[in-house]
Each structure stands twice: as structure tokens, then as C-alpha cells.
Design a protein around this motif. Structure first.
Motif, mmCIF file in Angstrom:
data_model
loop_
_atom_site.group_PDB
_atom_site.id
_atom_site.type_symbol
_atom_site.label_atom_id
_atom_site.label_comp_id
_atom_site.label_asym_id
_atom_site.label_seq_id
_atom_site.Cartn_x
_atom_site.Cartn_y
_atom_site.Cartn_z
ATOM 1 N N GLY A 73 0.835 -1.202 0.000
ATOM 2 C CA GLY A 73 0.000 0.000 0.000
ATOM 3 C C GLY A 73 0.864 1.243 0.000
ATOM 4 N N PHE A 74 0.194 2.382 -0.030
ATOM 5 C CA PHE A 74 0.886 3.670 -0.065
ATOM 6 C C PHE A 74 0.524 4.484 1.171
ATOM 7 N N ARG A 75 1.490 5.199 1.695
ATOM 8 C CA ARG A 75 1.253 6.152 2.772
ATOM 9 C C ARG A 75 0.986 7.508 2.132
ATOM 10 N N HIS A 76 -0.135 8.121 2.467
ATOM 11 C CA HIS A 76 -0.424 9.433 1.879
ATOM 12 C C HIS A 76 -1.260 10.267 2.846
ATOM 13 N N VAL A 77 -0.999 11.547 2.809
ATOM 14 C CA VAL A 77 -1.692 12.515 3.666
ATOM 15 C C VAL A 77 -2.135 13.685 2.798
ATOM 16 N N ALA A 78 -3.434 13.993 2.836
ATOM 17 C CA ALA A 78 -3.984 15.134 2.100
ATOM 18 C C ALA A 78 -3.591 15.096 0.624
ATOM 19 N N GLY A 79 -3.706 13.889 0.026
ATOM 20 C CA GLY A 79 -3.433 13.759 -1.395
ATOM 21 C C GLY A 79 -1.972 13.792 -1.775
ATOM 22 N N PRO A 102 3.044 -6.669 -19.366
ATOM 23 C CA PRO A 102 2.070 -5.690 -18.872
ATOM 24 C C PRO A 102 1.239 -5.139 -20.031
ATOM 25 N N GLY A 103 0.161 -5.851 -20.367
ATOM 26 C CA GLY A 103 -0.678 -5.457 -21.489
ATOM 27 C C GLY A 103 -1.426 -4.159 -21.228
ATOM 28 N N SER A 104 -1.543 -3.354 -22.266
ATOM 29 C CA SER A 104 -2.288 -2.096 -22.181
ATOM 30 C C SER A 104 -3.136 -1.961 -23.442
ATOM 31 N N PRO A 105 -4.156 -1.093 -23.420
ATOM 32 C CA PRO A 105 -5.124 -1.085 -24.525
ATOM 33 C C PRO A 105 -4.519 -0.887 -25.909
ATOM 34 N N ASP A 106 -3.559 0.022 -26.046
ATOM 35 C CA ASP A 106 -2.979 0.298 -27.358
ATOM 36 C C ASP A 106 -1.472 0.121 -27.386
ATOM 37 N N GLY A 107 -0.918 -0.450 -26.321
ATOM 38 C CA GLY A 107 0.518 -0.670 -26.250
ATOM 39 C C GLY A 107 1.332 0.553 -25.894
ATOM 40 N N VAL A 108 0.681 1.713 -25.771
ATOM 41 C CA VAL A 108 1.390 2.938 -25.398
ATOM 42 C C VAL A 108 1.516 2.977 -23.881
ATOM 43 N N PRO A 109 2.720 3.043 -23.343
ATOM 44 C CA PRO A 109 2.882 2.990 -21.887
ATOM 45 C C PRO A 109 2.338 4.232 -21.191
ATOM 46 N N PHE A 110 2.084 4.066 -19.915
ATOM 47 C CA PHE A 110 1.651 5.158 -19.045
ATOM 48 C C PHE A 110 2.888 5.697 -18.329
ATOM 49 N N ILE A 111 3.250 6.934 -18.616
ATOM 50 C CA ILE A 111 4.474 7.507 -18.080
ATOM 51 C C ILE A 111 4.176 8.890 -17.519
ATOM 52 N N GLY A 112 4.356 9.068 -16.215
ATOM 53 C CA GLY A 112 4.190 10.406 -15.651
ATOM 54 C C GLY A 112 3.520 10.395 -14.297
ATOM 55 N N ALA A 113 3.113 11.581 -13.884
ATOM 56 C CA ALA A 113 2.496 11.776 -12.575
ATOM 57 C C ALA A 113 1.109 11.145 -12.530
ATOM 58 N N VAL A 114 0.755 10.608 -11.367
ATOM 59 C CA VAL A 114 -0.581 10.046 -11.148
ATOM 60 C C VAL A 114 -1.512 11.198 -10.795
ATOM 61 N N PRO A 115 -2.611 11.378 -11.511
ATOM 62 C CA PRO A 115 -3.533 12.487 -11.227
ATOM 63 C C PRO A 115 -4.071 12.435 -9.798
ATOM 64 N N ASP A 116 -4.189 13.596 -9.201
ATOM 65 C CA ASP A 116 -4.799 13.769 -7.880
ATOM 66 C C ASP A 116 -4.034 13.064 -6.756
ATOM 67 N N MET A 117 -2.782 12.709 -7.001
ATOM 68 C CA MET A 117 -1.987 12.097 -5.948
ATOM 69 C C MET A 117 -0.558 12.633 -6.076
ATOM 70 N N GLU A 155 -3.359 11.519 -17.593
ATOM 71 C CA GLU A 155 -4.577 12.303 -17.671
ATOM 72 C C GLU A 155 -5.399 11.920 -18.891
ATOM 73 N N GLY A 156 -6.665 11.606 -18.661
ATOM 74 C CA GLY A 156 -7.550 11.226 -19.749
ATOM 75 C C GLY A 156 -7.420 9.780 -20.177
ATOM 76 N N ARG A 157 -6.476 9.050 -19.607
ATOM 77 C CA ARG A 157 -6.250 7.662 -20.002
ATOM 78 C C ARG A 157 -6.517 6.683 -18.861
ATOM 79 N N VAL A 158 -6.722 7.192 -17.654
ATOM 80 C CA VAL A 158 -7.015 6.340 -16.505
ATOM 81 C C VAL A 158 -8.262 6.843 -15.816
ATOM 82 N N SER A 159 -8.898 5.958 -15.074
ATOM 83 C CA SER A 159 -10.087 6.312 -14.292
ATOM 84 C C SER A 159 -9.688 6.509 -12.830
ATOM 85 N N LEU A 160 -10.349 7.481 -12.183
ATOM 86 C CA LEU A 160 -10.086 7.760 -10.786
ATOM 87 C C LEU A 160 -11.353 7.466 -9.973
ATOM 88 N N ALA A 161 -11.144 6.807 -8.834
ATOM 89 C CA ALA A 161 -12.274 6.470 -7.974
ATOM 90 C C ALA A 161 -12.832 7.733 -7.312
#
Length: 366
Positions: free
Chosen positions: A174-180, A302-317, A360-366
Motif C-alpha cells: 500500500g501507499f502512505r499518503h496525507v492530504a493527497g 504488462p498489457g495495455s489497450p494500445d501498447g502505449v505505456p503510461f508515463i508520468g504523474a498520477v492524477p490527484d496524488m 490524464e484522460g487515459r485512466v479512471s479515478l475512484a
């Protein structure tokens, strides 16, 4: 507390760690098993997508940059560790390509050497190749690397760097996080703190990010391969036909692959796959029928929808990053994708436009 925590010790995680340590930062690398023993070990080591003209521009850009980097990286690691990753630039022969016009147009667009060659040329290069081919496509600049040795060399190098802490058999739960804002991770051995956290977990990345409410569309896709104990010179370069391939090693051994299977996290091998791979390999090089199948294994891409990797900051975290979803091209794209993320982490001018790879725009956030 380290400047960076890297979660996942495959080629992506180890290259990320190496670049950050080279830049003077302290890095802790956490690996649930042994470094380099999952997809990084299981793949074939071709330093190109199999049919590069069938991929999107974002993948081609990463691939082109990475191909030019591997000779330098291989020499560096050999010098620093004594482990030779066996980078071999012997070219690739494509047999029975049904979209040749598209391939040639792609090569012209990207400036990649690719030519249509005669049967005389083909059999002069590979006398044991499948008989009866009138022509082939020849890419002379393509290289391959012995990926288990690349992984071993990376691990040895990191283990000798004072700014790097390697922790194997240390699963992140798991991850330790405070206030996002992420402050570290939970493991079975306790909390590990870090200023910034980078998830390089391959097929396991989605399960990790679920714990912070991010639905990363990355899934395991099983691939099985076999290894022939062949004499040196039986096959000299990579040969690709009908979606399957053979890859020679410096000692004569020849890999043949690979299957594509949706089987979750199951890594068991099957007799049917073994026979299918052997049949494909002996069609490509009939003389391999005389050689013993020395090893048979499976790995999880690690299969992904179009083979383009996800690289960068995680939104809202804040302070959480990811580099995952390379599908069949993790080793191919590793130098460029890790350099691109390290550019972002260190505020440098990026080697490529990072926009196609952002979350951004490629992942869903709960």
C-alpha cells in the motif's frame, strides 16, 4: 529517507534507479521477488517492436530513441560490472511479409534502413532459413540483447552504487499518503518513506495503483518461449516469419517465441504451447529440428489497450508517478521511457513530447 522510492525491479525500475543515482539522488528500489526475474528475464531481447510499421507514432518515437541508446548502455555495463549484456547488431530478416508496401512507406517516413532483398541475399545471410522464399525484407541496423544478462548487469551496477538501496523480497502492500500527497509505502517489513514514489510494477502495476483509487488499464498477458541448444552459427541473426521469431545468442543457443495468452497471473507452461513454438521455429529454420529444446518458460507482459505505456504523474496524488503498460515492448522502450520520466522528475527538457504517455484522460479515478 530516500529522495525516490522505485517500486518494481525489472528493467524499467532498474534503469530508472540508475539514471536517478547517476544524477546524484538517493534511491531505494523495492522488488517483490528478485530484480529482473519477471518479464525482463522472460522476453526475447529484440531491440525493436516485431513489426514496427504496425505501431503508433508514440511507440515508434520511444523505440527509435531507445535503439540508439543500447550499444552505449551495453558497453558501459560490461565495463562497470564485467557482465556482458551481449548486444549484437546483426540485423533482422522478415520472411513472408504481407504488408510490404506499408513497411517500406514507414521506413521512408522515419528514415529507417529497410530493403527488399533477393533469395540469393537471404540464403547468403542465413543458409538454414526456411526454403522457398523468393524475397525477404532486411533491416540491417536491428540489434538484440541477452536480456537476462542485461538485468544481471543492471542489478550488479546498482548494488555497487552508494546512493542506491536494493531491497528484494520486499512486497509493497500500500501507499502512505496525507492530504493527497504520497509520503512512502507499506511493506510486509514496515513503512518505507521516500520523497517521491515511482511505480514500475509491470503487470502488477494496476493492482498497486488500485490502492490509491486509480484504475490503470494494465493486465498480465502470458507469453511462452523455448530455447534450443544449437551449435554456434546455426542461426546468426533474428529471423521473423508469420508473427513468430528465432533469436540467436552468442553461444549458439536459439530462442523461439512467443505465445499471447490471456490467463491472468498464471505462469505455468503447456505442452501444446511448446509444440506450437517448436513447429514455428522449425518452419523458420528447419535445421533446428535436430536440436534439443533445452528450456521452456513463461512470463507476464504488462498489457495495455494500445501498447502505449503510461508515463508520468498520477492524477490527484501528489508525488506519485508511474511507468508501466509497455505490453510486448518493455525492453525495447525502456531507455527512452525511463529517460522521459526522469526528465520530468528532475525538471529537465524532455527527450520527447511527453503528452501521449501521460495518465490524464487515459485512466479512471475512484
Amino acid at each position: 529517507m530516500s529522495d525516490f522510492l522505485v517500486v518494481g525491479g525489472g528493467v524499467i525500475g532498474m534503469m530508472t534507479t540508475l539514471q536517478l543515482a547517476d544524477a546524484g539522488h538517493s534511491v531505494t528500489l523495492l522488488e517483490r521477488g528478485q530484480c529482473g526475474r519477471e518479464a525482463s528475464w522472460a522476453g526475447g531481447g529484440i531491440v525493436s517492436p516485431l513489426y514496427p510499421w504496425r505501431y503508433s507514432a508514440p511507440i515508434s518515437r520511444l523505440s527509435t530513441w531507445s535503439e540508439g541508446f543500447y550499444p552505449e548502455l551495453s558497453l558501459r555495463l560490461f565495463e562497470e560490472t564485467g557482465v556482458d549484456p551481449e548486444y549484437r547488431q546483426k540485423g533482422l530478416l522478415y520472411l513472408r511479409v504481407d504488408d510490404e508496401a506499408r513497411a517500406m512507406a514507414w521506413a521512408r517516413d522515419v528514415g529507417k534502413p529497410l530493403e527488399r532483398v533477393s533469395a540469393d541475399f537471404l540464403y547468403a545471410k542465413e543458409p538454414e532459413a526456411a526454403p522457398g522464399c523468393d524475397t525477404a525484407l532486411w533491416m540491417p541496423t536491428l540489434g538484440s540483447i541477452r536480456n537476462p544478462r542485461l538485468a544481471r548487469a543492471l542489478r550488479y551496477r546498482l548494488d555497487g552504487m552508494p546512493r542506491v538501496t536494493l531491497r528484494e523480497a520486499c512486497e509493497v502492500t500500500g501507499f502512505r499518503h496525507v492530504a493527497g500527497r504520497v509520503t512512502g509505502v507499506d511493506t510486509a517489513e514496515g513503512i518505507v518513506e521516500g520523497d517521491r514514489v515511482i511505480v514500475c510494477g509491470g503487470a502488477w502495476a494496476a493492482g498497486l495503483l488500485e490502492r490509491v483509487g486509480v484504475e490503470l488499464p494494465v493486465r498480465p498477458v502470458k507469453g511462452q518461449m523455448i530455447l534450443f541448444k544449437a551449435p554456434p552459427g546455426r542461426v546468426s541473426r533474428v529471423i521473423l516469419m508469420d508473427g513468430r521469431y528465432v533469436i540467436p545468442r552468442a553461444d549458439g543457443r536459439v530462442l523461439a517465441g512467443s505465445t499471447l495468452e490471456e490467463a491472468g497471473f498464471d505462469k505455468t507452461t503447456s505442452g501444446d504451447a511448446r509444440e506450437s513454438l517448436r513447429a514455428s521455429a522449425t518452419r523458420i529454420v528447419p535445421a533446428l529440428a535436430e536440436c534439443e529444446v533445452e528450456h521452456h518458460w513463461a512470463g507476464l507482459r504488462p498489457g495495455s489497450p494500445d501498447g502505449v505505456p503510461f508515463i508520468g504523474a498520477v492524477p490527484d496524488m501528489e508525488r506519485l508517478y508511474v511507468n508501466a503498460g509497455h505490453y510486448r515492448n518493455g525492453l525495447v522502450l525502456a531507455p527512452a521511457s525511463t529517460h522521459l520520466l526522469v526528465d520530468e522528475l528532475l525538471g529537465r527538457e524532455p527527450i520527447l513530447d511527453p503528452a501521449p504517455y501521460r495518465l490524464e484522460g487515459r485512466v479512471s479515478l475512484a
